[in-house]
Structure formats: C-alpha cells, structure tokens
Motif scaffolding. Structure first.
Motif, mmCIF file in Angstrom:
data_model
loop_
_atom_site.group_PDB
_atom_site.id
_atom_site.type_symbol
_atom_site.label_atom_id
_atom_site.label_comp_id
_atom_site.label_asym_id
_atom_site.label_seq_id
_atom_site.Cartn_x
_atom_site.Cartn_y
_atom_site.Cartn_z
ATOM 1 N N ASP A 82 0.825 -1.214 0.000
ATOM 2 C CA ASP A 82 0.000 0.000 0.000
ATOM 3 C C ASP A 82 0.859 1.264 0.000
ATOM 4 O O ASP A 82 0.503 2.276 -0.620
ATOM 5 N N THR A 123 -5.999 -5.553 -2.913
ATOM 6 C CA THR A 123 -6.829 -4.531 -2.283
ATOM 7 C C THR A 123 -5.916 -3.505 -1.613
ATOM 8 O O THR A 123 -4.702 -3.689 -1.548
ATOM 9 N N ILE A 124 -6.499 -2.427 -1.097
ATOM 10 C CA ILE A 124 -5.752 -1.437 -0.319
ATOM 11 C C ILE A 124 -6.240 -1.544 1.121
ATOM 12 O O ILE A 124 -7.371 -1.184 1.437
ATOM 13 N N ARG A 176 -6.161 4.243 1.100
ATOM 14 C CA ARG A 176 -7.288 3.905 0.227
ATOM 15 C C ARG A 176 -8.126 5.137 -0.079
ATOM 16 O O ARG A 176 -8.501 5.360 -1.238
ATOM 17 N N TYR A 233 -8.606 6.547 -3.800
ATOM 18 C CA TYR A 233 -9.950 6.562 -4.377
ATOM 19 C C TYR A 233 -10.425 7.971 -4.705
ATOM 20 O O TYR A 233 -11.274 8.154 -5.573
#
Length: 384
Positions: free
Chosen positions: A108, A131-132, A138, A142
């Motif tokens: 991440d 995924t984050i 995140r 996003y």
C-alpha cells in the motif's frame, strides 16, 4: 531586425500554445471520445517477462487482449515486482508517453507515490490482484481522478472457504505455506485461514512464509513431516516458488505420505491434473489469475479512452474464485485458460467489456457477466 524578432516571438508563442493544447488534451480527465473507434493509446504494464510459467504468461496475454481489443498498444517492461523496481518501471513508462499504467502493487505504501507521479504526468493508473488495506491510503487513492480502479479477488473469504473444504475432506491438523508477510494478499489469506480453522474446529500447526526456491520448499515439507506426525493436510495459500506443487508432492512421496496427506492450494497451476488423477492432490481455488488482470485492464482502458465503466470515482470489481477438484476440470483449465487463446477473446472483450462499443456497460453489467464466468463457461464459448 526588430520585425524579425517579433515574428520569431509570435512563432515561439504559437508553438507553445500548440504544445500546451496537446498536453492539455492528454491531461483532460473529462475528455470524451468521438468517431468510429477510440483514438490511439498506449498502456504500460510492468511484468515478469522472463518467467516461463504458463500462468504468468497467461496473465500477460489477458492484459494484452484487453488493450488490443480497443485498438491500443501494450508496452511491457520487465520487473521483479518489488516496490522500488515498480516505482522505477512506472517512471520509465511515463517517459515513454503511455496513457495508462496497470501494475500489481507490492505494498500500500507505494501507492501515494505512484499517484503523484501519474497525476503530474496526466496518466491514468489501475491495479490488479490487490486490495488497499490502509484506510488513509485507500481514501487518498480513491479520491484521485487519475486512479481508474482495480479488480481483485476476495482473498480472505477464499482462504476461509478452502480451509473449510479441506476440513470436510477429513483434515484435522493443517500446515500452510504462504508468500511473504506484509504482502496484502498474503495477510488477507492468513486472516481467512485463521477464520476457516476456527469455524471448522481444526488445528493450524504452522505457516511458513516467503519460499521462492524449490530446495526451500522441500526442506519445509520435510520439516513439517518430522515435526508434526499428526499433520493430515497441507495448504499452499500462496507462493512465488516455481514448481511448488510438484515439489510438495515429491517430498510427500519420498516419505511415504503421498495420498495420505490432503493437499490443497489457492491459485490454479498447470501441474494439478496428474496429481488430481492419482489422488495425491485434492482441491484448488483459482481462476482469478486470468480474469482479474483482464478486468483490471478493461477498467483502465475504458477510462483512458473516455468511456469509464463508472462515471464518478474508480471502478473496483471483486471477482469470484472458482473451485477445481477433478482431473477433467484441470485438463480444461490447462487447455482453455493457459492455451493459445485467452478466457475472453478480443472480439468478446470488445463486445462485452468496452463501453465505447456497448453503451449498456456499467458495474452491475460487469457483475452479471462475472456471475457466468467459470471453467465450463470458457469451454462452452471456445470449444466450438
């Protein structure tokens, strides 16, 4: 002389305006496509191009098919998939004037750097397989208009499900092998395995991490056999070790354990069929190795050509794992997932996944499409 200098200044200003317009076009996230086909574009893809593993080759084929289905060009650079190398790869791809970059993140923590680089250059980016986990990162990612989105599987649920499946097969004492700790996928699979063990009421004896060579895999299995005579299950949660399953099977056979220890793995590979046939290997969850990168590329391509799957914010698609327990299914997987054609060919991708050609596409549409995805579905479409 003054007249000449004035003319020269006008020419320079005109050139600057033209260059500025060109740069502005590239950096306009709201630009819409026009004409009968998308404008020419290039997608950058850092990948391990030296690998001869059929799965890794199929991943590259899947991404290439998605890009070329919309008329784009895939620019691939060699990488070892570490964070530092990926940052350098992305810098190189930006310098080669790509319009979008797809990669598998190592952590991440590298993502804010990638977003800053891509925002500065006006280049869209997307991720695959991961995924984050970090909430702050995140949100930052996003919120970025340059992050197109991602496609990944539910690693935690998958690991839980396969542990419970192996428990149903009679496993009571399980040993696991996983990729290095700190990797998002590895950590989620650990979490899922712990959940599955608790729900199934079985014992997790040990987990070994970060095996990348066959000699270390052999030593690990032999140490499990020696330390845990009660061990009746081995689960390969994940690995970057080539020939992992054959190595495990040989170690078990050399110690008279082949067929006596239930063996499962996450991530399909090309070697499963023979072991499923002779009963020494039992269950695998996978299929995401081909659909995830293809869908991630589709998300990025749609964004780059101005027809995003989702108008506001990134598209984040979660794909299902497929279960495989028979030699027949393994043979179909090898032929139709790892063969000469991709799970969806270019014509199918253009028709079913590129919004420029199919205005009905949105996230609900994509999920309905994924509901039909299976080994049998691919066989039915491509065996004619």
């Amino acid at each position: 002389m003054k007249k000449f200098l004035a003319l020269l200044l006008v020419a320079v200003m005109a050139f600057g305006l033209l260059a500025g317009c060109s740069n502005s076009d590239k950096k306009d996230p709201d630009k819409k496509p026009s004409g009968d086909a998308p404008a020419a574009f290039k997608i950058g893809f850092p990948w391990d191009t030296a690998s001869t593993d059929p799965t890794w080759i199929s991943i590259h084929k899947s991404v290439k098919a998605a890009v070329e289905a919309a008329g784009g060009e895939l620019i691939t650079v060699k990488t070892d998939l570490t964070a530092d190398t990926l940052i350098n790869n992305i810098s190189e791809l930006i310098s080669r004037n790509v319009d979008g970059i797809l990669f598998m993140p190592a952590a991440d923590s590298m993502l804010p750097t990638v977003d800053a680089m891509c925002a500065e250059a006006g280049v869209y980016w997307a991720t695959m397989f991961r995924t984050i986990s970090d909430d702050n990162i995140r949100k930052q990612v996003y919120d970025s208009k340059w992050f197109a989105g991602s496609c990944n599987e539910d690693d935690e649920q998958c690991a839980s499900n396969i542990v419970k499946k192996m428990a149903q097969m009679g496993v009571k004492n399980l040993c696991c092998i996983n990729i290095a700790k700190g990797d998002t996928s590895s950590d989620l699979r650990d979490k899922g395995a712990a959940k599955g063990v608790k729900e199934a009421g079985i014992n997790l004896l040990n987990t070994t991490y970060g095996i990348t060579v066959e000699t270390d895999m052999t030593k690990t299995i032999e140490s499990y056999i020696a330390a845990y005579p009660e061990m009746d299950g081995i689960l390969l949660l994940g690995t970057y070790c080539p020939g992992a399953l054959p190595t495990i099977e040989k170690a078990l056979a050399d110690h008279g354990k082949a067929g006596k220890v239930t063996v499962g793995r996450i991530d399909f590979d090309a070697t499963m069929g023979d072991y499923l046939k002779d009963g020494s290997f039992h269950v695998s969850y996978g299929g995401q190795q081909q659909i995830d990168p293809m869908m991630s590329a589709v998300i990025l391509v749609n964004k780059v050509i101005g027809t995003p799957i989702k108008e506001d914010g990134p598209s984040v698609i979660i794909t299902p794992y497929l279960e495989l327990t028979s030699a027949e299914e393994a043979a179909d997987y090898n032929k139709y997932f790892l063969g000469d054609t991709t799970i969806y060919n270019e014509e199918e991708i253009r028709k079913l996944m590129i919004k420029f050609y199919n205005k009905d596409i949105n996230e609900d549409y994509i999920y309905k499409l994924l509901d039909t995805f299976s080994v049998a579905d691919v066989v039915a479409r491509h065996s004619k």
